[in-house]
Design a protein around this motif. Structure first.
Motif, mmCIF file in Angstrom:
data_model
loop_
_atom_site.group_PDB
_atom_site.id
_atom_site.type_symbol
_atom_site.label_atom_id
_atom_site.label_comp_id
_atom_site.label_asym_id
_atom_site.label_seq_id
_atom_site.Cartn_x
_atom_site.Cartn_y
_atom_site.Cartn_z
ATOM 1 N N ASP A 135 0.854 -1.185 0.000
ATOM 2 C CA ASP A 135 0.000 0.000 0.000
ATOM 3 C C ASP A 135 0.892 1.238 0.000
ATOM 4 O OD1 ASP A 135 -1.669 2.131 0.550
ATOM 5 O OD2 ASP A 135 -2.276 1.421 2.536
ATOM 6 N N ILE A 136 0.938 1.930 -1.151
ATOM 7 C CA ILE A 136 1.751 3.141 -1.228
ATOM 8 C C ILE A 136 0.872 4.360 -1.472
ATOM 9 C CG2 ILE A 136 3.902 2.015 -1.854
ATOM 10 C CD1 ILE A 136 3.388 2.646 -4.734
ATOM 11 N N SER A 137 -0.332 4.324 -0.894
ATOM 12 C CA SER A 137 -1.228 5.473 -0.962
ATOM 13 C C SER A 137 -0.645 6.639 -0.178
ATOM 14 C CB SER A 137 -2.600 5.109 -0.395
ATOM 15 O OG SER A 137 -2.475 4.659 0.952
ATOM 16 N N PRO A 150 1.341 3.571 4.963
ATOM 17 C CA PRO A 150 2.445 3.143 5.824
ATOM 18 C C PRO A 150 3.839 3.444 5.296
ATOM 19 C CG PRO A 150 1.392 1.252 4.770
ATOM 20 C CD PRO A 150 0.519 2.432 4.508
ATOM 21 N N PHE A 151 3.975 3.736 3.986
ATOM 22 C CA PHE A 151 5.287 4.023 3.422
ATOM 23 C C PHE A 151 5.463 5.498 3.053
ATOM 24 C CE2 PHE A 151 4.938 -0.511 2.986
ATOM 25 C CZ PHE A 151 6.219 -0.957 3.263
ATOM 26 N N SER A 152 4.539 6.332 3.486
ATOM 27 C CA SER A 152 4.624 7.754 3.135
ATOM 28 C C SER A 152 5.874 8.430 3.674
ATOM 29 C CB SER A 152 3.379 8.502 3.634
ATOM 30 O OG SER A 152 2.280 8.258 2.790
ATOM 31 N N SER A 153 6.373 7.938 4.802
ATOM 32 C CA SER A 153 7.569 8.573 5.375
ATOM 33 C C SER A 153 8.783 8.406 4.472
ATOM 34 C CB SER A 153 7.868 8.000 6.762
ATOM 35 O OG SER A 153 8.104 6.597 6.689
ATOM 36 N N SER A 154 8.757 7.406 3.587
ATOM 37 C CA SER A 154 9.812 7.245 2.595
ATOM 38 C C SER A 154 9.432 7.865 1.261
ATOM 39 C CB SER A 154 10.113 5.755 2.385
ATOM 40 O OG SER A 154 10.597 5.148 3.557
ATOM 41 N N ILE A 155 8.181 7.672 0.839
ATOM 42 C CA ILE A 155 7.737 8.111 -0.489
ATOM 43 C C ILE A 155 7.654 9.625 -0.590
ATOM 44 C CG2 ILE A 155 5.794 8.078 -2.099
ATOM 45 C CD1 ILE A 155 5.228 5.215 -1.058
ATOM 46 N N ASP A 156 7.065 10.276 0.402
ATOM 47 C CA ASP A 156 6.857 11.728 0.319
ATOM 48 C C ASP A 156 8.162 12.505 0.157
ATOM 49 O OD1 ASP A 156 4.195 11.165 0.530
ATOM 50 O OD2 ASP A 156 3.930 11.975 2.538
ATOM 51 N N PRO A 157 9.192 12.262 0.972
ATOM 52 C CA PRO A 157 10.451 12.988 0.766
ATOM 53 C C PRO A 157 11.090 12.700 -0.588
ATOM 54 C CG PRO A 157 10.389 11.987 2.949
ATOM 55 C CD PRO A 157 9.248 11.405 2.173
ATOM 56 N N PHE A 158 10.967 11.453 -1.053
ATOM 57 C CA PHE A 158 11.534 11.107 -2.361
ATOM 58 C C PHE A 158 10.853 11.914 -3.460
ATOM 59 C CE2 PHE A 158 11.472 8.568 -6.264
ATOM 60 C CZ PHE A 158 12.826 8.312 -6.451
ATOM 61 N N LEU A 159 9.526 11.922 -3.485
ATOM 62 C CA LEU A 159 8.810 12.680 -4.507
ATOM 63 C C LEU A 159 9.077 14.177 -4.376
ATOM 64 C CD1 LEU A 159 5.332 10.874 -4.630
ATOM 65 C CD2 LEU A 159 7.175 10.770 -6.316
ATOM 66 N N ARG A 160 9.146 14.652 -3.158
ATOM 67 C CA ARG A 160 9.389 16.083 -2.945
ATOM 68 C C ARG A 160 10.732 16.497 -3.547
ATOM 69 N NH1 ARG A 160 6.866 19.847 -0.429
ATOM 70 N NH2 ARG A 160 5.351 18.312 0.288
#
Length: 314
Positions: free
Chosen positions: A292-294, A298-308
């Motif tokens: 789940d990468i919505s 649960p993985f937003s702490s990794s995904i959000d900084p990467f996309l930012r």
């Protein structure tokens, strides 16, 4: 052969996406900063569905979507289509970053529609999101030798989806310089291939000569470059100018493909790191395939900084 056959099994995401659909309904918007939290309601998102972006010959029994398999399998040509969901404020004079979501299914099955619930969590936060279909090859289930051919076709189709979206960027409020791919399973394999072979894959034919399919970043869950299905090192070349990647995978093992953290994920990461590019390896729980990468998941702490960082978000 057994390992290859396991690798190409279609993997269901119904449980994850069904749960997202159940909690994603309603039209109540919440205030928050763009790209990090829900800003818009479902009703505010403008949706454009089944837009034709390419046409390819049917090599026999191929199709582009589970829902249209019956009529497409015997058609001489396949029309590839995509959906776009545009948040308020995205227009020709105010461009937004684009996230292009690539579904899984082992290159033998699947549909762009399955990713709408999770992709929509990002549209509500201000991203333009799009989901393309691509060529599916059911004969792959009986002949693992077709894996590389099917993967190359999926990567070619994904590249042409990016090119089409660049050509039509003003129409849908897309910033053509801020595009990221997010791929699940087989879609992750296509996205990873595009990350380091955009405009360079020797078998890929461009629908828009002169328009690049390069993107700013790639996130993949459930795939690696180094795997048992084909010799990727004979085809793919890593260099510092390609797209940074977030590589999400089970640690230590996903039992269906037999891909492991030590033998597949870390060698994949090392090839990118050695080129001077960036590959963030993110461990998923043991035994998991896609996650789940919505947005807010649960993985937003990794995904959000990467996309930012890769999309240069404010």
């Amino acid at each position: 052969k057994m390992q290859k056959a396991r690798l190409i099994r279609a993997v269901s995401m119904a449980a994850i996406l069904g749960a997202l659909a159940a909690c994603g309904g309603g039209d109540t918007a919440a205030d928050g900063p763009l790209y990090t939290s829900r800003v818009y309601s479902d009703g505010q998102i403008r949706s454009h569905t089944d837009l034709a972006y390419s046409t390819r010959a049917n090599e026999g029994g191929q199709f582009t979507d589970d829902a249209t398999k019956t009529q497409e399998s015997t058609a001489p040509a396949l029309t590839l289509r995509l959906d776009i969901h545009v948040p308020p404020g995205a227009n020709a004079s105010s461009r937004r970053p684009l996230l292009l979501w690539i579904h899984g299914g082992g290159f033998v099955a699947g549909s762009k529609s399955v990713l709408k619930p999770v992709a929509f969590t990002y549209a509500r936060a201000g991203y333009v999101v799009a989901m393309p279909n691509y060529r599916l090859t059911p004969a792959l289930a009986a002949d693992a030798r077709l894996y590389e051919h099917a993967m190359r076709q999926a990567a070619e189709d994904t590249m042409n989806a990016v090119r089409w979206l660049r050509v039509h960027a003003a129409e849908y409020g897309i910033d053509p310089d801020r595009i990221a791919l997010i791929g699940y399973s087989a879609g992750g394999a296509a996205a990873l291939t595009q990350a380091i072979a955009a405009d360079e894959l020797d078998t890929a034919v461009s629908d828009h000569p002169g328009v690049s399919s390069r993107v700013s970043g790639v996130i993949s869950t459930g795939a690696t470059w180094v795997n048992t299905a084909w010799n990727s090192d004979a085809v793919l070349r890593y260099d510092a100018s390609e797209a940074p990647v977030m590589l999400m995978h089970a640690d230590p093992l996903y039992p269906v493909t037999l891909a492991t953290w030590n033998d597949n994920v870390l060698p994949s990461k090392s090839r990118v790191d050695a080129s001077g590019n960036r590959c963030d390896a993110v461990a998923q729980p043991a035994g998991t395939h896609t996650e789940d990468i919505s947005l807010g998941g649960p993985f937003s702490s990794s995904i959000d900084p990467f996309l930012r960082q890769v999309l240069h978000l404010p």
